[in-house]
Scaffold this motif. Sequence first.
Motif, PDB file in Angstrom:
ATOM      1  N   THR A 174       0.840  -1.202   0.000  1.00 33.60           N
ATOM      2  CA  THR A 174       0.000   0.000   0.000  1.00 33.60           C
ATOM      3  C   THR A 174       0.870   1.245   0.000  1.00 33.60           C
ATOM      4  O   THR A 174       0.620   2.183  -0.761  1.00 33.60           O
ATOM      5  N   VAL A 175       1.872   1.251   0.864  1.00 40.08           N
ATOM      6  CA  VAL A 175       2.719   2.440   0.944  1.00 40.08           C
ATOM      7  C   VAL A 175       3.475   2.643  -0.360  1.00 40.08           C
ATOM      8  O   VAL A 175       3.588   3.767  -0.849  1.00 40.08           O
ATOM      9  N   SER A 176       3.986   1.554  -0.949  1.00 42.84           N
ATOM     10  CA  SER A 176       4.691   1.695  -2.235  1.00 42.84           C
ATOM     11  C   SER A 176       3.772   2.287  -3.281  1.00 42.84           C
ATOM     12  O   SER A 176       4.148   3.158  -4.060  1.00 42.84           O
ATOM     13  N   ARG A 177       2.535   1.770  -3.310  1.00 46.01           N
ATOM     14  CA  ARG A 177       1.596   2.300  -4.293  1.00 46.01           C
ATOM     15  C   ARG A 177       1.317   3.773  -4.017  1.00 46.01           C
ATOM     16  O   ARG A 177       1.250   4.580  -4.945  1.00 46.01           O
ATOM     17  N   ALA A 178       1.181   4.117  -2.740  1.00 42.52           N
ATOM     18  CA  ALA A 178       0.920   5.528  -2.409  1.00 42.52           C
ATOM     19  C   ALA A 178       2.051   6.412  -2.923  1.00 42.52           C
ATOM     20  O   ALA A 178       1.805   7.497  -3.448  1.00 42.52           O
ATOM     21  N   GLU A 179       3.286   5.931  -2.790  1.00 41.05           N
ATOM     22  CA  GLU A 179       4.410   6.730  -3.297  1.00 41.05           C
ATOM     23  C   GLU A 179       4.335   6.880  -4.809  1.00 41.05           C
ATOM     24  O   GLU A 179       4.580   7.957  -5.345  1.00 41.05           O
ATOM     25  N   ARG A 180       3.961   5.794  -5.498  1.00 31.68           N
ATOM     26  CA  ARG A 180       3.886   5.885  -6.959  1.00 31.68           C
ATOM     27  C   ARG A 180       2.748   6.811  -7.380  1.00 31.68           C
ATOM     28  O   ARG A 180       2.881   7.595  -8.322  1.00 31.68           O
ATOM     29  N   VAL A 181       1.632   6.724  -6.670  1.00 36.63           N
ATOM     30  CA  VAL A 181       0.520   7.625  -6.991  1.00 36.63           C
ATOM     31  C   VAL A 181       0.942   9.066  -6.730  1.00 36.63           C
ATOM     32  O   VAL A 181       0.636   9.975  -7.514  1.00 36.63           O
ATOM     33  N   GLN A 182       1.680   9.273  -5.651  1.00 35.09           N
ATOM     34  CA  GLN A 182       2.143  10.624  -5.337  1.00 35.09           C
ATOM     35  C   GLN A 182       3.041  11.136  -6.456  1.00 35.09           C
ATOM     36  O   GLN A 182       2.931  12.283  -6.871  1.00 35.09           O
ATOM     37  N   ASN A 183       3.939  10.262  -6.957  1.00 37.12           N
ATOM     38  CA  ASN A 183       4.786  10.661  -8.083  1.00 37.12           C
ATOM     39  C   ASN A 183       3.944  11.020  -9.298  1.00 37.12           C
ATOM     40  O   ASN A 183       4.210  12.000  -9.992  1.00 37.12           O
TER      41      ASN A 183
ATOM     42  N   VAL C  45      -4.691   6.076   0.088  1.00 29.32           N
ATOM     43  CA  VAL C  45      -4.404   4.656  -0.120  1.00 29.32           C
ATOM     44  C   VAL C  45      -4.394   3.923   1.221  1.00 29.32           C
ATOM     45  O   VAL C  45      -4.849   2.777   1.325  1.00 29.32           O
ATOM     46  N   SER C  46      -3.919   4.599   2.290  1.00 33.08           N
ATOM     47  CA  SER C  46      -3.980   3.980   3.623  1.00 33.08           C
ATOM     48  C   SER C  46      -5.423   3.774   4.051  1.00 33.08           C
ATOM     49  O   SER C  46      -5.748   2.775   4.693  1.00 33.08           O
ATOM     50  N   ALA C  47      -6.278   4.736   3.708  1.00 32.67           N
ATOM     51  CA  ALA C  47      -7.692   4.581   4.038  1.00 32.67           C
ATOM     52  C   ALA C  47      -8.261   3.370   3.322  1.00 32.67           C
ATOM     53  O   ALA C  47      -9.052   2.613   3.895  1.00 32.67           O
ATOM     54  N   GLY C  82      -3.637  12.916  10.356  1.00 35.23           N
ATOM     55  CA  GLY C  82      -3.837  12.020   9.213  1.00 35.23           C
ATOM     56  C   GLY C  82      -4.719  10.845   9.579  1.00 35.23           C
ATOM     57  O   GLY C  82      -5.606  10.453   8.820  1.00 35.23           O
ATOM     58  N   ALA C  83      -4.484  10.295  10.785  1.00 34.70           N
ATOM     59  CA  ALA C  83      -5.264   9.135  11.207  1.00 34.70           C
ATOM     60  C   ALA C  83      -6.733   9.501  11.329  1.00 34.70           C
ATOM     61  O   ALA C  83      -7.617   8.728  10.939  1.00 34.70           O
ATOM     62  N   LEU C  84      -7.010  10.695  11.845  1.00 35.13           N
ATOM     63  CA  LEU C  84      -8.403  11.101  12.010  1.00 35.13           C
ATOM     64  C   LEU C  84      -9.091  11.232  10.651  1.00 35.13           C
ATOM     65  O   LEU C  84     -10.235  10.781  10.477  1.00 35.13           O
ATOM     66  N   VAL C  85      -8.393  11.814   9.694  1.00 34.33           N
ATOM     67  CA  VAL C  85      -8.980  11.953   8.357  1.00 34.33           C
ATOM     68  C   VAL C  85      -9.224  10.578   7.749  1.00 34.33           C
ATOM     69  O   VAL C  85     -10.287  10.312   7.173  1.00 34.33           O
ATOM     70  N   VAL C  86      -8.250   9.686   7.911  1.00 32.98           N
ATOM     71  CA  VAL C  86      -8.384   8.336   7.351  1.00 32.98           C
ATOM     72  C   VAL C  86      -9.574   7.611   7.966  1.00 32.98           C
ATOM     73  O   VAL C  86     -10.416   7.041   7.257  1.00 32.98           O
ATOM     74  N   MET C  87      -9.689   7.649   9.289  1.00 33.77           N
ATOM     75  CA  MET C  87     -10.797   6.938   9.939  1.00 33.77           C
ATOM     76  C   MET C  87     -12.129   7.540   9.539  1.00 33.77           C
ATOM     77  O   MET C  87     -13.106   6.817   9.318  1.00 33.77           O
TER      78      MET C  87
END
Lengths: 191, 253, 324
Positions: A174-183, C45-47, C82-87
Amino acid sequence: MSSIHRASAGLKLGVSLALIVGLAALPAERAWWGLGALPWLLLVAKLARLSFKPLLRRWAFGAPFLLGAASLAWFQPHGLAAAAALFSKSAICLLILQLLASTTSIVELTRTLRSVHAPPVLCETIVLLARYSSLLGDEARRMRRARAGRTFHTSRIREWQALGNALGLLFIRTVSRAERVQNAMRARGGA
Amino acid sequence: MTPALSVENLSFEFASGAPALRSLSFTVDAGECVAVIGPNGAGKSTLLLHMNGILPERAGKGDNGCVRIHGRAVGASEAGWVRRQVGVLFQDPDDQLFCATVAEDVAYGPEQLGCPRAESDQRVARALQRVGLAGFEHRVPQQLSGGEKKRVCLAGLLAYEPNILVLDEPSAGLDPRARRELIGILASLPVTRLIATHDLALVAELCSRALLLDRGALVASGPSKELLRDDGLMRAHGMECPNRDLPGHLLAT
Amino acid sequence: MHIPDGFLSARVALGYAGLSSLGLGVACYRLRARRERGASALLGVSAAFVFAAQMVNFPVAAGTSGHLMGSALAGALLGLPGALVVMTAVIIMQCFVLADGGVFALGANVFNMGLVGCVVGYCCYRLLCGRAPSPTRRVASVAFAGWCATLAGALSCAGQLSLSGAARLSVVLPAMLGVHALIGVGEAVISSLIVASVLRFRPELLESNAQGALAARPRASAVYAGLGLSIAIAGLLAPIADAAPDGFSRVTQALGLHSSTASPSLAPFLHGVPGVVSGVLATVLAGCAGTLLLFGLCWLLALALVPRPRSTEPSRGAVVESSG
């Protein structure tokens, strides 16, 4: 696309909220008045060309939880009546919410949120959530299938371990994808 | 005549210290289509991310060489201008398709540039037409096939009309028909194109020149058909021998 | 812990919606001040991850199953705003896509799982971590913080149900706390497994969080913690805090809130029962002992999860995956 689907999300949300607030305001003795909304809701479902069986199935899926929660009201004077009132109110509200969910897309929802000046960071997070949750779900399913293909014998402990490892790996991805999306965002954002 | 793209002594190390690029130097003229080929881990994707300044993430790690777009050096202060000139197509279209609908995603670039709504709508329509997806405005990315997603990503770049297109494995994961359509679209674009790819048939068909990278270093560069016909060179750097596998007409000069 | 519609009274729902909006507004303001273009990518994406992870059910006791809440985990990985926005995003999605949790009850649900969950989870995590924690300590902290967050959310939820007159506090409180004490164990285990993975493959994510992009600065975080805790306490204890039940019913009569449904029956719970003080004390002591025991278990779990450093660990930190 039925007329209900085409109606503005704000209108649908407003009507749903009004109904739900109205139901919430009904005191316990008059809770059965809420059942009067049922024919109107079924009419809306008909107009929206939603088939009844999946709707009923989804409702039946959520109903036991309502029953369980309503039963908490049992342990007081007039407990049974109170529990029944709670269940009937919440059951109608669940149907209203499910109708809303079936006729409103996330795109419309975020547009409505933006128009009422909800914080942009929240709106963007919701859009990305909607966009990537199914993708993550697919990835999780692929990981599970691949693991199952090489698992011959499981115990409860191993299941928990496997689950934890899978979730951990999924988060890393997920984090890797987030970085790619950010790029990708920065590449077209010009800043 | 200033080359569109000029790379001088570019070096880059990962955070762990492993070298990714070693003193690369090459130029690309306006309108040229140049391929970057090489085995996995050669540094192709890393190189491409330098073209619009996404890498290096933090400037000032010593003398790491220079990338120039139309003569102007790519650096933090020029980031906005550079990203308008250079459009990057990433390897995984899901990373690039981050909006709720196709129309919104293709309009992202123009909107960031400050285009008014009416103009950005026109650009979206034109870009989708260009890639053969007219009428896809209201579709949702989750429902698109791999080829369609790639084409929407390309439309998203064409919408803000960059002069240079940098593409990372554009034909990866496409079925033969989608691949053929993509090659057709790429061939019809007049802009400068830098394409990193494993697809040597695509290289032979589209690209006049090729750069062979291996372990971060530029090992060979020249007319693509010549490079591809050199069996010894290809084998030495972990590539299959296209001379033997590709149809003869592709490699004929 | 998602409260459906129909259980909360209008005033409770609106009141908590107001509190949640306030908290969310502060969080978004803090994020905007530090926002760079594309930073919402990580949040979004974390959400999606939390949303997907919440769909995983694990059995807790005969017939009941629980699922991950994720507030403490999000706090540890993304920082408090960030956590609050995600939740909040996750809860909104669950309401409108899965019909899980009510629309009118959104404010209350965001309060329980967002505000209370994240604030309690984050503060516990940061307090337990201290400065420059070892991996084991981090994992243990997030596990315990997850358990606390779950319990705190359940406490707040019980309070809301009781305030709305849906159920007596003496019934709903033990029920919620009991079930969620078990669900919290699952939360602790899953959160710690995820953080252990992150520490193994991408440790810089947790270190950078301590000083960088989305977390509060050290001094500011103390203020935050204080403010947040006071809001959480106010919200949690609102139904319990009135030591004068008579005062409460006087207020409700004045406001015309009195209805024929049972009002929150705190009276038999706190008032006039002989030995109640010692009973409460005993409960508190038992609670403390149980909590310490649980923290010890979290530490053991962390020890099991965090591998001893090996010299042959692969190098990390590449932004670009080596496919070319």
